[in-house]
Design a protein around this motif. Structure first.
Motif, PDB file in Angstrom:
ATOM      1  N   PHE A  40      -2.620  -8.763   8.307  1.00 44.02           N
ATOM      2  CA  PHE A  40      -1.339  -9.123   7.710  1.00 44.02           C
ATOM      3  C   PHE A  40      -1.396  -9.174   6.131  1.00 44.02           C
ATOM      4  N   ALA A  41      -2.571  -9.212   5.553  1.00 40.62           N
ATOM      5  CA  ALA A  41      -2.536  -8.866   4.290  1.00 40.62           C
ATOM      6  C   ALA A  41      -2.721  -7.283   3.858  1.00 40.62           C
ATOM      7  N   ILE A  42      -3.041  -6.353   4.758  1.00 41.20           N
ATOM      8  CA  ILE A  42      -3.018  -5.067   4.650  1.00 41.20           C
ATOM      9  C   ILE A  42      -1.919  -4.467   4.783  1.00 41.20           C
ATOM     10  N   GLY A  43      -1.081  -4.661   5.949  1.00 37.07           N
ATOM     11  CA  GLY A  43       0.018  -4.421   6.221  1.00 37.07           C
ATOM     12  C   GLY A  43       1.325  -4.232   5.249  1.00 37.07           C
ATOM     13  N   PRO A  44       1.765  -5.201   4.446  1.00 41.84           N
ATOM     14  CA  PRO A  44       2.609  -5.010   3.362  1.00 41.84           C
ATOM     15  C   PRO A  44       2.161  -4.033   2.358  1.00 41.84           C
ATOM     16  N   LEU A  45       0.794  -4.003   1.945  1.00 40.63           N
ATOM     17  CA  LEU A  45       0.182  -3.192   0.957  1.00 40.63           C
ATOM     18  C   LEU A  45       0.631  -1.780   1.402  1.00 40.63           C
ATOM     19  N   ILE A  46       0.229  -1.329   2.824  1.00 42.01           N
ATOM     20  CA  ILE A  46       0.537  -0.070   3.295  1.00 42.01           C
ATOM     21  C   ILE A  46       2.003   0.399   3.169  1.00 42.01           C
ATOM     22  N   GLY A  47       2.845  -0.683   3.537  1.00 40.25           N
ATOM     23  CA  GLY A  47       4.113  -0.559   3.483  1.00 40.25           C
ATOM     24  C   GLY A  47       4.500  -0.179   1.951  1.00 40.25           C
ATOM     25  N   GLY A  61      13.676  -6.082  -4.703  1.00 35.79           N
ATOM     26  CA  GLY A  61      12.588  -6.950  -4.572  1.00 35.79           C
ATOM     27  C   GLY A  61      11.768  -6.735  -3.350  1.00 35.79           C
ATOM     28  N   LEU A  62      11.883  -5.581  -2.632  1.00 31.42           N
ATOM     29  CA  LEU A  62      11.003  -5.605  -1.452  1.00 31.42           C
ATOM     30  C   LEU A  62       9.740  -5.370  -1.534  1.00 31.42           C
ATOM     31  N   ALA A  63       9.421  -4.649  -2.563  1.00 29.18           N
ATOM     32  CA  ALA A  63       7.978  -4.488  -3.089  1.00 29.18           C
ATOM     33  C   ALA A  63       7.595  -5.954  -3.384  1.00 29.18           C
ATOM     34  N   TYR A  64       8.203  -6.787  -4.029  1.00 30.41           N
ATOM     35  CA  TYR A  64       7.659  -7.987  -4.359  1.00 30.41           C
ATOM     36  C   TYR A  64       7.464  -8.826  -3.140  1.00 30.41           C
ATOM     37  N   LEU A  65       8.416  -8.719  -2.179  1.00 29.63           N
ATOM     38  CA  LEU A  65       8.068  -9.430  -0.856  1.00 29.63           C
ATOM     39  C   LEU A  65       6.751  -9.019  -0.280  1.00 29.63           C
ATOM     40  N   MET A  66       6.595  -7.796  -0.127  1.00 30.82           N
ATOM     41  CA  MET A  66       5.521  -7.246   0.733  1.00 30.82           C
ATOM     42  C   MET A  66       4.290  -7.722  -0.062  1.00 30.82           C
TER      43      MET A  66
END
Length: 411
Positions: free
Chosen positions: A150-157, A251-256
């Motif tokens: 769950f830490a890796i997923g948003p960064l990939i996004g 702010g989608l990048a902020y959220l991820m």
């Protein structure tokens, strides 16, 4: 040699559960931070309706949790486990059909129900292939693995340039779930896994859970406390994403990044905090967790840049790490051995908080603004603490009363 021993400590089936948890949560980590925004973009619904719809997935999980035992007894737990992954893969693939708003709503409504059968079977499978003294370590590794994913997923996004209209996260999740189902099917054949045994904990029906709640006031108070706490943390990703969308229109990048911070804190602080919690009573852990929760939520209300949001998320996550395990521990203390399945099953009712939270937060957000919404959630944290303390005091009163009656009988 030491590295080799670590990789032979558990059965390959157990490592497959840990590895699968990492992979699945990489996909979920790409979807969760922006799912409510995506749904709102293509259905045109307001935050209150989105919160209500997403919250309904928790009702599906609740119903599925009680029906899972019946279905798996009839069709076999291995089959239910694999079918759950395949159906979930199809559901996430369905979210790519952006032009069909009603379909998106329907898929959201059934998502929780269709994915609720996998987790109990996965835990049982790990228990089957792990000696009892090593099970806690195996489950802890899986929990940490989930948060690594769950830490890796948003960064990939973020790197992949995911936006509110992106289909990529759903493609990734659907592919991972289907591939994992096929891999498990091959693994079951390779190791001759015929069926998955499962502990009494999962064999519980709705009627028995209601009877336990009616007859045990202490359990009722603890469940009220857990339900209110779940209102805040159960679907906090939805609450936060709707706040960013309405207040910042971006702010989608902020959220991820924030959800990567959330999982990163769990991975880094998980083992040290477990050692701290071993020296605390469940009630003290709940008090500490609730206070961190409340401070973190208020921190979101008054955050003004990315660093302050990160700080609020760190405090919030620490509260979650204290509170959630302690909720189970405090109920475990009052659980009669012959009713362990029923008492644990009754904990499913706290998932109603995941239904109430997004809906209530949507109302507060639309009508009163984000700051008032977060302060309201902090007050709910404080109210949950009242019920936990009341349950603890009533339990202590029962214990003292029993001791007195025992002494009188002795005289």
């Amino acid at each position: 040699m030491r590295i080799r021993n670590r990789f032979t400590e558990f059965h390959p089936i157990v490592y497959s559960m840990i590895f699968g948890s990492v992979c699945m949560n990489i996909g979920f980590g790409m979807v969760v931070p922006y799912f409510a925004i995506y749904l709102g973009t293509y259905t045109g619904l307001d935050p209150v309706s989105i919160g209500l719809i997403v919250g309904t997935t928790s009702i599906g999980s609740l119903v599925g949790g009680f029906l899972g035992g019946t279905l798996s007894d009839q069709f076999g737990r291995k089959k239910i486990m694999l079918v759950s992954l395949v159906v979930a893969s199809a559901i996430y693939a369905g979210f790519m059909l952006q032009d069909y708003a009603l379909l998106l709503v329907c898929l959201t409504l059934v998502m929780g129900f269709c994915t609720s059968f996998f987790e109990p079977c996965a835990k049982a499978l790990m228990a089957d292939f792990t000696e009892s003294k090593k099970r806690m370590k195996a489950f802890s590794l899986r929990y940490i693995g989930a948060n690594i994913g769950f830490a890796i997923g948003p960064l990939i996004g973020i790197v992949a340039g995911v936006t509110a209209s992106s289909r990529l996260p759903f493609i990734v999740v659907s592919t991972i779930l289907l591939a994992y189902a096929l891999f498990l099917q091959w693994l079951f054949r390779a190791f001759g896994v015929q069926e998955i045994s499962i502990g009494e904990k999962e064999h519980v029906n709705l009627t028995g859970a209601f009877k336990a709640i009616q007859s045990d006031r202490v359990l009722l108070l603890f469940l009220f406390g857990g339900l209110l706490a779940t209102v805040v943390h159960g679907q906090f990703s939805v609450i936060l994403s709707q706040y960013f969308e309405l207040e910042f229109q971006s702010g989608l990048a902020y959220l991820m990044l924030l959800w990567s911070v959330h999982s990163g804190v769990i991975v880094i602080c998980g083992i040290p905090l477990v050692k701290v919690m071993e020296r605390l009573s469940p009630l003290r852990a709940i008090v500490i967790g609730s206070l961190f929760f409340a401070v973190g939520v208020i921190g979101f209300a008054f955050s003004f840049n990315f660093m302050t949001f990160c700080l609020a998320m760190i405090v919030f996550t620490i509260g979650e790490m204290f509170l959630i395990p302690a909720e189970y521990s405090i109920v475990d203390e009052i659980t009669p051995n012959h009713m362990r399945g029923t008492y644990y099953g009754s904990l499913n009712f706290t998932s109603l908080g995941s239904f109430i939270g997004p809906w209530l937060s949507g109302i507060l957000l639309v009508h009163f603004g984000g700051k008032f919404m977060f302060i309201g959630l902090a007050l709910i944290c404080a109210l949950s603490l009242f019920f936990f303390i009341a349950g603890h005091l009533k339990r202590r009163a029962y214990t003292v009363g029993e001791a007195v009656r025992e002494a009188e009988r002795g005289l």
